[in-house]
Design an enzyme around this catalytic site. Structure first.
Site, PDB file in Angstrom:
ATOM      1  N   VAL A  33      92.287  90.538 -72.069  1.00 35.54           N
ATOM      2  CA  VAL A  33      92.061  90.047 -73.429  1.00 35.54           C
ATOM      3  C   VAL A  33      92.330  91.128 -74.463  1.00 35.54           C
ATOM      4  O   VAL A  33      93.082  90.942 -75.413  1.00 35.54           O
ATOM      5  CB  VAL A  33      90.618  89.522 -73.585  1.00 35.54           C
ATOM      6  N   ASP A  38      88.743 102.288 -73.962  1.00 38.43           N
ATOM      7  CA  ASP A  38      88.308 101.771 -72.668  1.00 38.43           C
ATOM      8  C   ASP A  38      87.601 102.889 -71.911  1.00 38.43           C
ATOM      9  O   ASP A  38      88.032 104.057 -71.991  1.00 38.43           O
ATOM     10  CB  ASP A  38      89.493 101.257 -71.853  1.00 38.43           C
ATOM     11  N   ARG A  68      92.841 103.637 -66.615  1.00 38.50           N
ATOM     12  CA  ARG A  68      93.501 102.612 -67.425  1.00 38.50           C
ATOM     13  C   ARG A  68      94.110 103.233 -68.681  1.00 38.50           C
ATOM     14  O   ARG A  68      95.247 102.902 -69.061  1.00 38.50           O
ATOM     15  CB  ARG A  68      92.481 101.534 -67.803  1.00 38.50           C
ATOM     16  N   THR A  78      82.551  89.287 -69.519  1.00 41.08           N
ATOM     17  CA  THR A  78      81.168  88.802 -69.415  1.00 41.08           C
ATOM     18  C   THR A  78      81.098  87.872 -68.205  1.00 41.08           C
ATOM     19  O   THR A  78      81.214  86.655 -68.333  1.00 41.08           O
ATOM     20  CB  THR A  78      80.735  88.050 -70.695  1.00 41.08           C
ATOM     21  N   THR A  92      83.229  86.138 -74.182  1.00 42.26           N
ATOM     22  CA  THR A  92      82.550  84.848 -74.055  1.00 42.26           C
ATOM     23  C   THR A  92      81.054  85.065 -73.847  1.00 42.26           C
ATOM     24  O   THR A  92      80.645  85.795 -72.943  1.00 42.26           O
ATOM     25  CB  THR A  92      83.116  84.062 -72.866  1.00 42.26           C
ATOM     26  N   CYS A 136      87.255  82.413 -66.677  1.00 43.04           N
ATOM     27  CA  CYS A 136      86.921  81.510 -67.784  1.00 43.04           C
ATOM     28  C   CYS A 136      86.316  80.198 -67.302  1.00 43.04           C
ATOM     29  O   CYS A 136      85.117  79.985 -67.397  1.00 43.04           O
ATOM     30  CB  CYS A 136      88.169  81.240 -68.625  1.00 43.04           C
TER      31      CYS A 136
END
Length: 427
Positions: free
Chosen positions: A14, A32, A37, A82, A117, A257
């Protein structure tokens, strides 16, 4: 707008596309906690394949794991995962830790927008206290918050961040106006202004809950039709000729999701004294599909005259969806574990998944396609392009005598498979 500097906290599926979109306009801070990464992105490559190397090269992003660098920004976007825990209870740990991180960098006049979310009320009730404690500032007076639910669909190159209509919200009218303008500066799809943060949070969780329930209905039909000896795909094709029939397909419902978001809504509902019926029923059905597919595979193997214990079954695909390396919450693992419970040797292959991640997440060893041993049965669990390009004869060569092919995605023509002598079962 001239004085806005954006930071994006969390550079995964995202956050990175969001950071790149803003980075193409002006300097953006990409934060991050995963230093590996950060180094990877500095070298110009995204292993999630959500952003091309060319796009990374054109984006002016300062990648960092240093909180001090976050202080350069005054508009912070939090885009961390999340998930839910093993009991399907929302795990807000990452978003709360991200809130603490951002809080340490907050200055008077800053705005924090959450994309992760969450359940309705989480931004103001759970995240704001953490921001206040870490910063020593007061929300509403010294800094403001907003919420703009992410709509990233991993692997989808059509409905990308900049092209979709974005829901935005803010704790007051002024904040809402600023949040809308900041996002509109990089979007071509425009924004929808939600009347409150809670409305925006609720909109996010019901988007995926709606899909989850619809897929659960089709999955339940598939189990009923299987008992009746009716081909589900043929039924859906016939019913789909009606103009208002919703064209959902049966299958595994995983990912970060659809298979997760409904639990955020049901958790919040339970906290206010309401136990959801339809949503949780849908979740139970969808979470049972891996076991159902494995059991049907075993039945087809027995019908074809094969012994079960000690036999080998090949599973094609481990990621949660096709043409995407994302392994999070993949339900293919449910098929694998159920087969192993029968004493079956399962070999798994996937051209998209990272072997190290597969081992870390699920304890699964990925076998290169060319090194697969002949199996009693093959299960097409994920319809990667690499598999769809295989001729039925190539699939047949992956199996022993009296081959059994389980087409979870109904991706192949049934007649073509049966012509080469396969026993075929499809969801």
């Amino acid at each position: 707008m001239k004085n806005i500097t954006v930071s994006v906290v969390g550079l995964g599926y995202v956050g990175l596309p969001v950071a790149v979109a803003f980075g193409k306009k002006k300097l953006t801070i990409g934060f991050d906690i995963n230093k590996t990464r950060i180094e990877e992105l500095k070298k110009g490559h995204d292993r999630t394949n959500e952003v091309t190397d060319a796009d990374l090269k054109t984006a002016n992003i300062e990648y960092t794991s240093d909180i001090a660098v976050l202080k350069k920004a005054n508009f912070h976007i939090v885009a961390v995962p999340t998930p839910v825990d093993k009991a399907n209870v929302p795990d807000m740990g990452l978003v709360l830790r991200a809130s603490e991180t951002v809080g340490k960098a907050l200055k008077k006049g800053d705005i924090v927008v959450y994309e992760s979310t969450v359940y309705p009320g989480a931004t103001e009730d759970d995240c704001v206290p953490v921001l206040e404690k870490a910063s020593g500032l007061k929300c509403g007076k010294d800094f403001k918050v907003g919420y703009s639910p992410e709509r990233i669909n991993p692997g989808d190159k059509e409905h990308t961040f900049t092209k979709i209509l974005k829901v935005v919200s803010g704790q007051d009218a002024q904040t809402l106006d600023t949040v809308a303008k900041v996002y509109n500066s990089v979007l071509t799809g425009g924004v929808h202004k939600a009347p409150s943060i809670k409305v925006a949070e609720a909109a996010k969780v019901i988007e995926n809950s709606q899909r989850d329930i619809n897929i659960a209905f089709i999955n339940e039909l598939a189990m009923i039709f299987d008992r009746l000896g009716i081909d589900t795909q043929a039924v859906l094709e016939a019913a789909g000729t009606k103009w208002n029939f919703l064209k959902f397909k049966p299958g595994l419902v995983g990912g970060h999701c659809i298979g997760v978001d409904p639990y955020y809504l049901t958790h919040k509902a339970a906290s206010v004294g309401y136990i959801p019926q339809v949503i949780l029923a849908g979740r139970r059905i969808n979470d049972s599909m891996g076991k159902f597919i494995a059991q049907r595979t075993v039945k087809e193997m027995i019908k074809a005259g094969h012994s079960i214990k000690g036999s080998t079954v090949t599973v094609l695909g481990l990621t949660f969806k096709e043409n995407c390396p994302d392994l999070r919450n993949s339900k293919v693992i449910d098929i694998i574990r159920e087969l192993q419970d029968y004493g079956i040797i399962v070999q798994v292959t996937d051209p998209e998944a990272d072997p190290k991640e597969a081992m870390h997440e699920y304890g699964v060893t990925l076998t290169p396609f060319k090194k697969l041993k002949p199996a009693t049965a093959v299960i097409l669990a994920v319809a990667h392009k690499a598999y769809l390009n295989l001729h039925p004869c190539e699939l047949q060569r992956l199996m022993r005598k009296s081959p059994v092919f389980v087409d979870v995605k109904a991706a192949f023509d049934l007649n073509d498979l049966e012509k080469v002598g396969m026993t075929v079962w499809r969801l």
